[in-house]
Enzyme design. Structure first.
Site, PDB file in Angstrom:
ATOM      1  N   ARG A 139       0.869  -1.198   0.000  1.00 19.43           N
ATOM      2  CA  ARG A 139       0.000   0.000   0.000  1.00 19.43           C
ATOM      3  C   ARG A 139       0.891   1.229   0.000  1.00 19.43           C
ATOM      4  O   ARG A 139       1.786   1.348   0.847  1.00 19.43           O
ATOM      5  CB  ARG A 139      -0.916   0.033   1.231  1.00 19.43           C
TER       6      ARG A 139
ATOM      7  N   HIS B  46      -7.624   0.713  -6.121  1.00 24.98           N
ATOM      8  CA  HIS B  46      -7.807  -0.040  -4.874  1.00 24.98           C
ATOM      9  C   HIS B  46      -8.554  -1.343  -5.211  1.00 24.98           C
ATOM     10  O   HIS B  46      -9.713  -1.523  -4.862  1.00 24.98           O
ATOM     11  CB  HIS B  46      -8.612   0.808  -3.887  1.00 24.98           C
TER      12      HIS B  46
ATOM     13  N   GLN C 160     -10.485  -3.706  -2.672  1.00 25.39           N
ATOM     14  CA  GLN C 160     -11.716  -3.104  -2.156  1.00 25.39           C
ATOM     15  C   GLN C 160     -12.903  -3.463  -3.063  1.00 25.39           C
ATOM     16  O   GLN C 160     -13.998  -3.773  -2.593  1.00 25.39           O
ATOM     17  CB  GLN C 160     -11.554  -1.580  -2.074  1.00 25.39           C
TER      18      GLN C 160
ATOM     19  N   ASP D 130     -16.891   8.046  -0.938  1.00 24.82           N
ATOM     20  CA  ASP D 130     -15.562   7.891  -0.330  1.00 24.82           C
ATOM     21  C   ASP D 130     -15.225   9.247   0.299  1.00 24.82           C
ATOM     22  O   ASP D 130     -15.907  10.251   0.035  1.00 24.82           O
ATOM     23  CB  ASP D 130     -14.558   7.529  -1.445  1.00 24.82           C
TER      24      ASP D 130
ATOM     25  N   CYS E 146     -16.231   2.685   1.283  1.00 22.06           N
ATOM     26  CA  CYS E 146     -15.052   1.843   1.541  1.00 22.06           C
ATOM     27  C   CYS E 146     -14.572   1.984   2.979  1.00 22.06           C
ATOM     28  O   CYS E 146     -13.905   1.100   3.501  1.00 22.06           O
ATOM     29  CB  CYS E 146     -13.948   2.176   0.557  1.00 22.06           C
TER      30      CYS E 146
ATOM     31  N   ARG F 209     -13.907  -7.474   3.119  1.00 25.84           N
ATOM     32  CA  ARG F 209     -12.513  -7.217   2.750  1.00 25.84           C
ATOM     33  C   ARG F 209     -11.651  -8.434   3.093  1.00 25.84           C
ATOM     34  O   ARG F 209     -10.779  -8.829   2.336  1.00 25.84           O
ATOM     35  CB  ARG F 209     -11.954  -5.987   3.500  1.00 25.84           C
TER      36      ARG F 209
HETATM   37  N1  NVA Z   1      -9.630   7.397  -1.389  1.00 26.02           N
HETATM   38  C1  NVA Z   1      -9.283   6.956  -0.066  1.00 26.02           C
HETATM   39  C2  NVA Z   1      -9.621   5.501   0.105  1.00 26.02           C
HETATM   40  C3  NVA Z   1      -9.357   4.954   1.472  1.00 26.02           C
HETATM   41  C4  NVA Z   1      -9.701   3.505   1.599  1.00 26.02           C
HETATM   42  C5  NVA Z   1      -7.802   7.208   0.174  1.00 26.02           C
HETATM   43  O1  NVA Z   1      -6.995   6.906  -0.707  1.00 26.02           O
HETATM   44  O2  NVA Z   1      -7.447   7.722   1.228  1.00 26.02           O
HETATM   45  N1   CP Z   2     -11.187   0.681   2.916  1.00 24.57           N
HETATM   46  C1   CP Z   2      -9.888   0.624   3.295  1.00 24.57           C
HETATM   47  O1   CP Z   2      -8.982   0.359   2.507  1.00 24.57           O
HETATM   48  O2   CP Z   2      -9.688   0.866   4.615  1.00 24.57           O
HETATM   49  P1   CP Z   2      -8.281   1.001   5.355  1.00 24.57           P
HETATM   50  O3   CP Z   2      -7.651   2.295   4.868  1.00 24.57           O
HETATM   51  O4   CP Z   2      -8.599   1.020   6.803  1.00 24.57           O
HETATM   52  O5   CP Z   2      -7.433  -0.167   4.959  1.00 24.57           O
END
Ligand code: NVA
Ligand code: CP
Length: 327
Positions: free
Chosen positions: A106, A133, A136, A229, A270, A315
């Protein structure tokens, strides 16, 4: 279906049959877990989890799924290893691949996870980049399938900033799997034109539709699922909040929006979500701009129509399927 040795970097790399297989495998693993049937199918293997951005769901999903499959786990955060500072991604990939059976990443640019995969001889899984992602979406689609009994033809409306990982991935996933996908956002928040073109091309084969709409009421009419989101993603500067709030406030998911969609509509997110002022950032931004919620009202988030926690649980089951299928 044989996905052994495959990376899971973005949905564009997978066919409808392969994505369908992963969703069905996740449903099967979920049923096994609920029935208390052990499935330590990767006994003796080990995985490395690299998190350059923070996480609750994705990290815990990878960890619990790995334990359930009988695997060992090493968690590497942005300060606990040499990655990126003293050692390149290419060198890191070769070191980790010599010890582990799979690597989760990540972080920031999609090009980083693609490079990691290029140099790794074991599968690499994308746990979120700026652009995509993909794990997800597997959880989201499993949840939609459980709720509506199908994916094809389900009207999924995504509201908010659609230029980032969630908007992109939901659009790609919908195009491949044949959903009716609509984005509700101001034009400047629509996804990259080239990606939209690619999705329209894919949609011809699956029967999906892709609609970009600026009017939130028009977009949500007859929706089966309304999805949103956060308006400011991880890694973005604090200064962007003001503009996002002024641009995206008409696209917040409220009771009026849900009512406009009609009976049976479900709310998905998400997570994490700013549905009240119960978090440090939610409180600071909410108080500064005079709001009691940001992208979704607490009323909608806590309503019967909200399936966000079923989605979050999925998830884990879907990430387990990805690891099992590819290791
Ligand atoms: N768009 C958000 C998704 C988090 C799961 C981010 O990248 O922070
Ligand atoms: N939805 C998601 O990816 O959550 P986290 O950032 O907690 O992993």
């Amino acid at each position: 279906m044989n996905l052994k040795g495959r990376d899971f970097l973005k949905l564009l790399d997978f066919s409808a049959e392969e994505i369908g297989y992963l969703i069905d495998l996740a449903a099967d693993l979920k049923a096994k877990k609920k029935a208390g049937i052990a499935h330590r199918l990767c006994e003796g293997k080990n995985v490395a989890l690299i998190f350059e951005k923070t996480s609750t769901r994705t990290r815990c999903s990878f960890e619990v799924a790995a334990y359930d499959l009988g695997m060992g786990v090493t968690y590497l955060d942005s300060h606990g290893s040499q990655i990126g500072k003293k050692e390149t991604i290419a060198d890191t990939a070769r070191v980790l691949a010599s010890m582990y059976d799979g690597i989760e990443y990540r972080g920031y640019g999609q090009s980083i996870v693609e490079e990691l995969a290029r140099y790794s001889k074991v599968p690499v899984w994308n746990g979120l980049t700026n652009e995509f992602h993909p794990t997800q979406i597997l959880a989201d689609f499993l949840t939609i399938k459980e709720t509506f009994g199908k994916l094809k033809g389900v009207k999924l409306v995504y509201m908010g900033d659609a230029r980032y990982n969630m908007g992109n991935s939901l659009m790609v996933g919908s195009a491949i799997m044949g959903l009716d996908f609509t984005i509700a956002a101001p034009e400047k928040y629509f996804p990259d034109k080239a990606l939209v073109e690619k999705c329209l091309e894919i949609a011809k084969k699956s029967g999906a539709s892709i609609t970009l709409e600026t009017d939130p009421m028009k977009a949500t009419l007859g929706a089966d699922v309304i999805y949103t989101d956060v308006w400011v993603s991880m890694g973005e500067p604090y200064e962007v909040w003001e503009e996002r709030l002024s641009d995206l406030s008409p696209y917040a998911v409220t009771a009026d929006i849900m009512k406009n969609a009609g009976d049976g509509v479900r709310f998905m997110h998400c997570l994490p979500a700013f549905h009240d002022l119960g978090t440090a950032i939610g409180k600071e931004i909410g108080e500064k701009f005079g709001k009691s919620y940001l992208e979704v009202s607490d009323e909608v988030f806590e309503s019967e129509a909200s399936i966000v926690f079923e989605e979050a649980e999925n998830r884990m089951h879907t990430i387990k399927a990805v690891m099992l299928a590819t290791i």
